[in-house]
Design a protein around this motif. Structure first.
Motif, PDB file in Angstrom:
ATOM      1  N   VAL A  93       0.796  -1.226   0.000  1.00 54.54           N
ATOM      2  CA  VAL A  93       0.000   0.000   0.000  1.00 54.54           C
ATOM      3  C   VAL A  93       0.827   1.274   0.000  1.00 54.54           C
ATOM      4  CG1 VAL A  93      -2.006  -1.078   1.059  1.00 54.54           C
ATOM      5  CG2 VAL A  93      -0.256  -0.078   2.515  1.00 54.54           C
ATOM      6  N   ALA A  94       2.068   1.225   0.481  1.00 56.17           N
ATOM      7  CA  ALA A  94       2.902   2.427   0.543  1.00 56.17           C
ATOM      8  C   ALA A  94       3.587   2.656  -0.797  1.00 56.17           C
ATOM      9  CB  ALA A  94       3.953   2.282   1.644  1.00 56.17           C
ATOM     10  N   GLY A  95       3.775   3.904  -1.122  1.00 55.92           N
ATOM     11  CA  GLY A  95       4.478   4.255  -2.350  1.00 55.92           C
ATOM     12  C   GLY A  95       5.982   4.243  -2.156  1.00 55.92           C
ATOM     13  N   ARG A  96       6.697   4.352  -3.287  1.00 55.27           N
ATOM     14  CA  ARG A  96       8.164   4.386  -3.238  1.00 55.27           C
ATOM     15  C   ARG A  96       8.673   5.494  -2.338  1.00 55.27           C
ATOM     16  NH1 ARG A  96      10.346   1.831  -7.956  1.00 55.27           N
ATOM     17  NH2 ARG A  96       8.660   1.500  -9.402  1.00 55.27           N
ATOM     18  N   GLY A  97       8.066   6.643  -2.456  1.00 54.36           N
ATOM     19  CA  GLY A  97       8.500   7.788  -1.662  1.00 54.36           C
ATOM     20  C   GLY A  97       8.322   7.548  -0.176  1.00 54.36           C
ATOM     21  N   HIS A  98       7.223   6.896   0.186  1.00 54.83           N
ATOM     22  CA  HIS A  98       7.002   6.574   1.594  1.00 54.83           C
ATOM     23  C   HIS A  98       8.091   5.625   2.096  1.00 54.83           C
ATOM     24  CE1 HIS A  98       3.127   8.562   1.661  1.00 54.83           C
ATOM     25  NE2 HIS A  98       2.770   7.879   0.588  1.00 54.83           N
ATOM     26  N   LEU A  99       8.445   4.643   1.280  1.00 57.52           N
ATOM     27  CA  LEU A  99       9.476   3.686   1.673  1.00 57.52           C
ATOM     28  C   LEU A  99      10.841   4.359   1.786  1.00 57.52           C
ATOM     29  CD1 LEU A  99       8.365   0.723  -0.593  1.00 57.52           C
ATOM     30  CD2 LEU A  99       8.067   0.912   1.866  1.00 57.52           C
ATOM     31  N   LEU A 100      11.171   5.211   0.815  1.00 57.41           N
ATOM     32  CA  LEU A 100      12.453   5.918   0.867  1.00 57.41           C
ATOM     33  C   LEU A 100      12.513   6.875   2.052  1.00 57.41           C
ATOM     34  CD1 LEU A 100      13.000   6.681  -2.920  1.00 57.41           C
ATOM     35  CD2 LEU A 100      14.238   5.043  -1.513  1.00 57.41           C
ATOM     36  N   ALA A 101      11.416   7.575   2.302  1.00 58.77           N
ATOM     37  CA  ALA A 101      11.390   8.507   3.433  1.00 58.77           C
ATOM     38  C   ALA A 101      11.514   7.749   4.755  1.00 58.77           C
ATOM     39  CB  ALA A 101      10.102   9.325   3.415  1.00 58.77           C
ATOM     40  N   ALA A 102      10.883   6.593   4.853  1.00 59.15           N
ATOM     41  CA  ALA A 102      11.001   5.784   6.069  1.00 59.15           C
ATOM     42  C   ALA A 102      12.436   5.306   6.259  1.00 59.15           C
ATOM     43  CB  ALA A 102      10.043   4.594   6.013  1.00 59.15           C
ATOM     44  N   GLY A 103      13.071   4.866   5.179  1.00 59.20           N
ATOM     45  CA  GLY A 103      14.467   4.436   5.264  1.00 59.20           C
ATOM     46  C   GLY A 103      15.396   5.566   5.672  1.00 59.20           C
ATOM     47  N   LYS A 104      15.157   6.762   5.142  1.00 58.23           N
ATOM     48  CA  LYS A 104      15.987   7.909   5.517  1.00 58.23           C
ATOM     49  C   LYS A 104      15.771   8.281   6.980  1.00 58.23           C
ATOM     50  CE  LYS A 104      16.556   9.993   1.006  1.00 58.23           C
ATOM     51  NZ  LYS A 104      16.307  11.140   0.144  1.00 58.23           N
ATOM     52  N   GLU A 105      14.533   8.183   7.440  1.00 57.84           N
ATOM     53  CA  GLU A 105      14.250   8.496   8.842  1.00 57.84           C
ATOM     54  C   GLU A 105      14.908   7.481   9.770  1.00 57.84           C
ATOM     55  OE1 GLU A 105      12.738  10.412  12.223  1.00 57.84           O
ATOM     56  OE2 GLU A 105      13.099  11.083  10.177  1.00 57.84           O
ATOM     57  N   VAL A 106      14.930   6.212   9.379  1.00 58.60           N
ATOM     58  CA  VAL A 106      15.623   5.184  10.160  1.00 58.60           C
ATOM     59  C   VAL A 106      17.104   5.535  10.282  1.00 58.60           C
ATOM     60  CG1 VAL A 106      16.417   2.784  10.091  1.00 58.60           C
ATOM     61  CG2 VAL A 106      14.023   3.306   9.674  1.00 58.60           C
ATOM     62  N   THR A 107      17.719   5.891   9.169  1.00 63.76           N
ATOM     63  CA  THR A 107      19.134   6.249   9.173  1.00 63.76           C
ATOM     64  C   THR A 107      19.380   7.486  10.019  1.00 63.76           C
ATOM     65  OG1 THR A 107      19.369   5.307   6.972  1.00 63.76           O
ATOM     66  CG2 THR A 107      21.108   6.773   7.699  1.00 63.76           C
ATOM     67  N   ARG A 108      18.503   8.479   9.905  1.00 61.54           N
ATOM     68  CA  ARG A 108      18.655   9.700  10.694  1.00 61.54           C
ATOM     69  C   ARG A 108      18.580   9.397  12.188  1.00 61.54           C
ATOM     70  NH1 ARG A 108      16.380  12.975  13.791  1.00 61.54           N
ATOM     71  NH2 ARG A 108      14.362  11.962  13.731  1.00 61.54           N
ATOM     72  N   ARG A 109      17.621   8.563  12.571  1.00 58.70           N
ATOM     73  CA  ARG A 109      17.480   8.223  13.992  1.00 58.70           C
ATOM     74  C   ARG A 109      18.685   7.433  14.500  1.00 58.70           C
ATOM     75  NH1 ARG A 109      11.180   6.635  15.256  1.00 58.70           N
ATOM     76  NH2 ARG A 109      10.278   8.596  14.557  1.00 58.70           N
ATOM     77  N   GLN A 110      19.208   6.547  13.675  1.00 64.07           N
ATOM     78  CA  GLN A 110      20.385   5.782  14.090  1.00 64.07           C
ATOM     79  C   GLN A 110      21.579   6.698  14.294  1.00 64.07           C
ATOM     80  OE1 GLN A 110      20.661   2.922  10.935  1.00 64.07           O
ATOM     81  NE2 GLN A 110      19.466   1.399  12.043  1.00 64.07           N
ATOM     82  N   LEU A 111      21.779   7.635  13.395  1.00 61.65           N
ATOM     83  CA  LEU A 111      22.897   8.559  13.530  1.00 61.65           C
ATOM     84  C   LEU A 111      22.727   9.477  14.733  1.00 61.65           C
ATOM     85  CD1 LEU A 111      23.510   9.496   9.786  1.00 61.65           C
ATOM     86  CD2 LEU A 111      24.900   8.005  11.240  1.00 61.65           C
ATOM     87  N   ALA A 112      21.473   9.781  15.083  1.00 59.33           N
ATOM     88  CA  ALA A 112      21.201  10.635  16.240  1.00 59.33           C
ATOM     89  C   ALA A 112      21.282   9.855  17.552  1.00 59.33           C
ATOM     90  CB  ALA A 112      19.832  11.291  16.096  1.00 59.33           C
ATOM     91  N   GLY A 113      21.422   8.533  17.469  1.00 53.49           N
ATOM     92  CA  GLY A 113      21.509   7.726  18.682  1.00 53.49           C
ATOM     93  C   GLY A 113      20.166   7.319  19.242  1.00 53.49           C
TER      94      GLY A 113
END
Length: 169
Positions: free
Chosen positions: A142-162
């Motif tokens: 149900v999610a679009g490509r952009g939703h998946l990419l944005a979720a992946g970027k948010e995961v990476t951002r949160r990991q880098l932020a600790g």
């Protein structure tokens, strides 16, 4: 030896750029914006969904058999993190508890591997990671490509932020 008598002309750039550059830039901005918006809501095609499924199912199979490596753990961890992010954004919200349980199971497996045991899931971990996989599959439908990419970027951002999930003692 005499040089060529024909004088060289100055380079003037490609022919398409000689006209009204401002109108080309506006047209380009609108077409790029529309392409991004269109790609944001378009779901993955069948081939891409199959590739994602193969990656995660092979990693899960190796974790079940005790033959996993750090890459397999990383694939499953990224799957669970992305699934959690999509749950937070409204895609299959009722699967949040199962995804968090799968994240904890992967962390338990990693902790056992650090103590010297093989990198494998326990019985409950197998069940909850499989459930998280099926939740992620439903989200991809149900999610679009952009939703998946944005979720992946948010995961990476949160990991880098600790901002990571800590295993309860």
């Amino acid at each position: 030896m005499p040089s060529s008598k024909k004088p060289r002309r100055a380079y003037r750039g490609p022919k398409f750029a000689r006209g009204n550059v401002a109108s080309l830039e506006v047209l380009n901005k609108h077409s790029v914006t529309n392409a991004v918006i269109d790609a944001f809501v378009v779901p993955l095609d069948t081939q891409e969904r199959r590739d994602v499924a193969i990656t995660f199912l092979v990693a899960l199979d190796r974790m079940v058999k005790g033959k996993a490596n750090a890459d397999d753990l990383g694939y499953l961890g990224f799957m669970c993190n992305t699934a959690r992010m999509l749950c937070e954004r409204g895609f299959v919200e009722d699967g949040m508890d199962d995804v968090i349980a799968a994240q904890e199971a992967l962390m338990r497996a990693d902790e056992r591997a650090r103590r010297g045991a093989g990198l494998a899931l326990d019985g409950d971990g197998i069940r909850v990671v499989r459930e998280a996989y099926w939740i992620h599959e439903a989200q991809i439908e149900v999610a679009g490509r952009g939703h998946l990419l944005a979720a992946g970027k948010e995961v990476t951002r949160r990991q880098l932020a600790g901002d990571i999930l800590e295993l309860a003692a």
